[in-house]
Design an enzyme around this catalytic site. Structure first.
Site, PDB file in Angstrom:
ATOM      1  N   GLU A  33       0.939  -1.255  -0.047  1.00  0.00           N
ATOM      2  CA  GLU A  33      -0.049   0.064   0.117  1.00  0.00           C
ATOM      3  C   GLU A  33       0.840   1.034  -0.256  1.00  0.00           C
ATOM      4  O   GLU A  33       0.335   2.412  -0.059  1.00  0.00           O
ATOM      5  CB  GLU A  33      -0.900  -0.059   1.180  1.00  0.00           C
ATOM      6  CG  GLU A  33      -1.886  -1.175   1.043  1.00  0.00           C
ATOM      7  CD  GLU A  33      -2.928  -1.190   2.260  1.00  0.00           C
ATOM      8  OE1 GLU A  33      -2.714  -0.537   3.344  1.00  0.00           O
ATOM      9  OE2 GLU A  33      -3.990  -1.716   2.111  1.00  0.00           O
ATOM     10  N   GLU A  91     -10.420  -4.597   9.145  1.00  0.00           N
ATOM     11  CA  GLU A  91      -9.460  -3.866   9.200  1.00  0.00           C
ATOM     12  C   GLU A  91      -8.272  -4.071   8.198  1.00  0.00           C
ATOM     13  O   GLU A  91      -7.777  -3.270   7.226  1.00  0.00           O
ATOM     14  CB  GLU A  91      -8.615  -3.762  10.461  1.00  0.00           C
ATOM     15  CG  GLU A  91      -7.363  -2.908  10.547  1.00  0.00           C
ATOM     16  CD  GLU A  91      -7.685  -1.476  10.248  1.00  0.00           C
ATOM     17  OE1 GLU A  91      -6.771  -0.686   9.971  1.00  0.00           O
ATOM     18  OE2 GLU A  91      -8.802  -0.889  10.532  1.00  0.00           O
ATOM     19  N   TYR A  94      -5.185  -9.827   3.763  1.00  0.00           N
ATOM     20  CA  TYR A  94      -4.075 -10.033   3.123  1.00  0.00           C
ATOM     21  C   TYR A  94      -3.789 -11.557   2.862  1.00  0.00           C
ATOM     22  O   TYR A  94      -3.894 -12.345   3.869  1.00  0.00           O
ATOM     23  CB  TYR A  94      -2.895  -9.485   3.977  1.00  0.00           C
ATOM     24  CG  TYR A  94      -1.650  -9.595   3.176  1.00  0.00           C
ATOM     25  CD1 TYR A  94      -1.325  -8.516   2.212  1.00  0.00           C
ATOM     26  CD2 TYR A  94      -0.813 -10.719   3.428  1.00  0.00           C
ATOM     27  CE1 TYR A  94      -0.046  -8.667   1.600  1.00  0.00           C
ATOM     28  CE2 TYR A  94       0.505 -10.611   2.833  1.00  0.00           C
ATOM     29  CZ  TYR A  94       0.897  -9.539   1.734  1.00  0.00           C
ATOM     30  OH  TYR A  94       2.054  -9.680   1.220  1.00  0.00           O
ATOM     31  N   VAL A  95      -3.270 -11.863   1.737  1.00  0.00           N
ATOM     32  CA  VAL A  95      -3.055 -13.117   1.049  1.00  0.00           C
ATOM     33  C   VAL A  95      -1.523 -12.933   0.607  1.00  0.00           C
ATOM     34  O   VAL A  95      -1.460 -11.901  -0.211  1.00  0.00           O
ATOM     35  CB  VAL A  95      -3.719 -13.775  -0.021  1.00  0.00           C
ATOM     36  CG1 VAL A  95      -3.483 -14.925  -0.313  1.00  0.00           C
ATOM     37  CG2 VAL A  95      -5.248 -14.226   1.018  1.00  0.00           C
ATOM     38  N   GLY A 103      -8.381 -18.628  -4.502  1.00  0.00           N
ATOM     39  CA  GLY A 103      -9.660 -18.480  -3.611  1.00  0.00           C
ATOM     40  C   GLY A 103      -9.368 -18.199  -1.996  1.00  0.00           C
ATOM     41  O   GLY A 103     -10.398 -18.335  -1.354  1.00  0.00           O
ATOM     42  N   GLY A 105      -8.129 -15.632  -0.427  1.00  0.00           N
ATOM     43  CA  GLY A 105      -8.764 -14.289  -0.181  1.00  0.00           C
ATOM     44  C   GLY A 105     -10.296 -14.327   0.012  1.00  0.00           C
ATOM     45  O   GLY A 105     -10.946 -13.800   0.745  1.00  0.00           O
ATOM     46  N   TYR A 138     -14.069  -6.991  -4.381  1.00  0.00           N
ATOM     47  CA  TYR A 138     -15.297  -6.526  -3.446  1.00  0.00           C
ATOM     48  C   TYR A 138     -16.561  -6.309  -4.048  1.00  0.00           C
ATOM     49  O   TYR A 138     -17.784  -6.885  -3.502  1.00  0.00           O
ATOM     50  CB  TYR A 138     -14.962  -5.599  -2.415  1.00  0.00           C
ATOM     51  CG  TYR A 138     -13.611  -6.048  -1.494  1.00  0.00           C
ATOM     52  CD1 TYR A 138     -13.672  -7.099  -0.690  1.00  0.00           C
ATOM     53  CD2 TYR A 138     -12.525  -5.166  -1.481  1.00  0.00           C
ATOM     54  CE1 TYR A 138     -12.443  -7.572  -0.197  1.00  0.00           C
ATOM     55  CE2 TYR A 138     -11.282  -5.345  -0.802  1.00  0.00           C
ATOM     56  CZ  TYR A 138     -11.382  -6.552   0.024  1.00  0.00           C
ATOM     57  OH  TYR A 138     -10.152  -6.672   0.610  1.00  0.00           O
TER      58      TYR A 138
END
Length: 173
Positions: A33, A91, A94-95, A103, A105, A138
């Site tokens: 990020e 919060e 993460y994978v 699959g 995540g 999402y």
């Protein structure tokens, strides 16, 4: 469209001794990020905040391979809506890169969503950076972008801001 192959993992509630592995992934997520400079906690703090309190600050689920290696995590906590009551705030999800597109995540996300569905006001909130392709993931699962849909903006007061607010010296920044 090809169906992604799933790697066999166990999704389970994290234990205190998992926090060293989880912390490594937290640092990797922060690096992804472009925010690694903002991580100030460590594995010991995670252990204390999540496992050495009467009221833990968070709950963490991990995706574990059969050999005990943790390849992903989802960290969430209970929040409160004055309109709906208890809800879940996811919060982090993460994978590790080598295990993505298998699959894992989805399994972690659905495990937290199921907890939200069964134990709260049936609401789960989370943030996604605007440039993160996970936003599309999402949305495919039915999530709504609240910035677009209801015009909500997320604000934060960091340590510098709070220090400024409560400093006896108005010139402190």
């Amino acid at each position: 469209m090809m169906k992604q192959q799933e790697i066999n993992v166990t999704i389970r509630r994290a234990k205190k001794e998992d926090m060293a592995q989880v912390f490594k992934m937290i640092k990797a997520l922060a690096e992804f990020e472009k925010l690694e400079h903002t991580v100030t906690l460590d594995a010991v703090t995670l252990e204390k905040d999540g496992f050495e309190n009467e009221n833990p600050a968070f709950t963490c689920l991990v995706a574990e391979l059969s050999d005990g290696y943790i390849v992903g995590y989802a960290l969430y906590y209970t929040s409160y809506s004055t309109w709906l009551g208890r809800s879940i705030f996811l919060e982090d999800l993460y994978v590790q890169p080598a295990y993505r597109k298998n699959g894992i995540g989805t399994q972690l996300f659905l495990a937290v969503a199921k907890i939200a569905h069964e134990t709260s006001s049936k609401r789960m909130d989370f943030h996604v950076l605007s440039w993160n392709p996970a936003g599309d993931f999402y949305k495919r699962l039915g999530a709504v972008d609240m910035t677009v849909h209801e015009k909500w903006h997320h604000f934060r007061m960091d340590e510098t801001c709070l220090n400024r607010l409560f400093s006896p010296d108005p010139n402190v920044s």
